[in-house]
Design a protein around this motif. Structure first.
Motif, short mmCIF file in Angstrom:
data_model
loop_
_atom_site.label_atom_id
_atom_site.label_comp_id
_atom_site.label_asym_id
_atom_site.label_seq_id
_atom_site.Cartn_x
_atom_site.Cartn_y
_atom_site.Cartn_z
N THR A 21 0.85 -1.18 0.00
CA THR A 21 0.00 0.00 0.00
C THR A 21 0.89 1.24 0.00
N GLN A 22 0.39 2.34 -0.55
CA GLN A 22 1.15 3.57 -0.62
C GLN A 22 0.32 4.72 -0.07
N LEU A 23 1.03 5.68 0.52
CA LEU A 23 0.42 6.94 0.91
C LEU A 23 1.09 8.03 0.10
N ALA A 24 0.32 8.97 -0.37
CA ALA A 24 0.86 10.09 -1.13
C ALA A 24 1.40 11.14 -0.16
N ILE A 25 2.27 12.00 -0.67
CA ILE A 25 2.77 13.12 0.13
C ILE A 25 1.64 14.13 0.27
N CYS A 26 1.48 14.67 1.45
CA CYS A 26 0.40 15.61 1.72
C CYS A 26 0.50 16.84 0.82
N THR A 27 -0.64 17.35 0.41
CA THR A 27 -0.67 18.55 -0.43
C THR A 27 -0.55 19.80 0.44
#
Length: 92
Positions: free
Chosen positions: A47-53
């Motif tokens: 699973t991956q989490l994106a970098i916060c905007t």
């Protein structure tokens, strides 16, 4: 030189005390019969989490897409643009 070091110490201290923003919510015990995410995913799944905007905020609790919306929602208070670290993404 001492003033610069003292100012640096204050900035670093505030940075660490503020964390990535948002409020801390302690983990709660899973409800009986609840299945964890790890148990739901097939073995070998990544699973991956994106970098916060980056979004606008005046209090690091509520986030706004534009500076104008932020200033209006915060009653005219000054707003800053920062990473919206809300737990659903990775905070740089």
């Amino acid at each position: 030189m001492r003033i610069t070091l003292s100012l640096l110490a204050v900035v670093v201290g505030l940075t660490f005390s503020a964390g990535c923003g948002g409020e801390y919510e302690p983990e709660q015990a899973p409800a009986s019969g609840a299945v964890s995410v790890e148990e739901q995913l097939p073995e070998g799944t990544v699973t991956q989490l994106a970098i916060c905007t980056q979004k606008w905020t005046c209090n690091y609790v509520r986030w706004h897409s534009t500076e104008a919306n932020c200033v209006a929602a915060c009653g005219g208070a000054s707003c800053t643009k920062d990473y919206a670290c809300t737990g659903g993404c990775l905070c740089p």
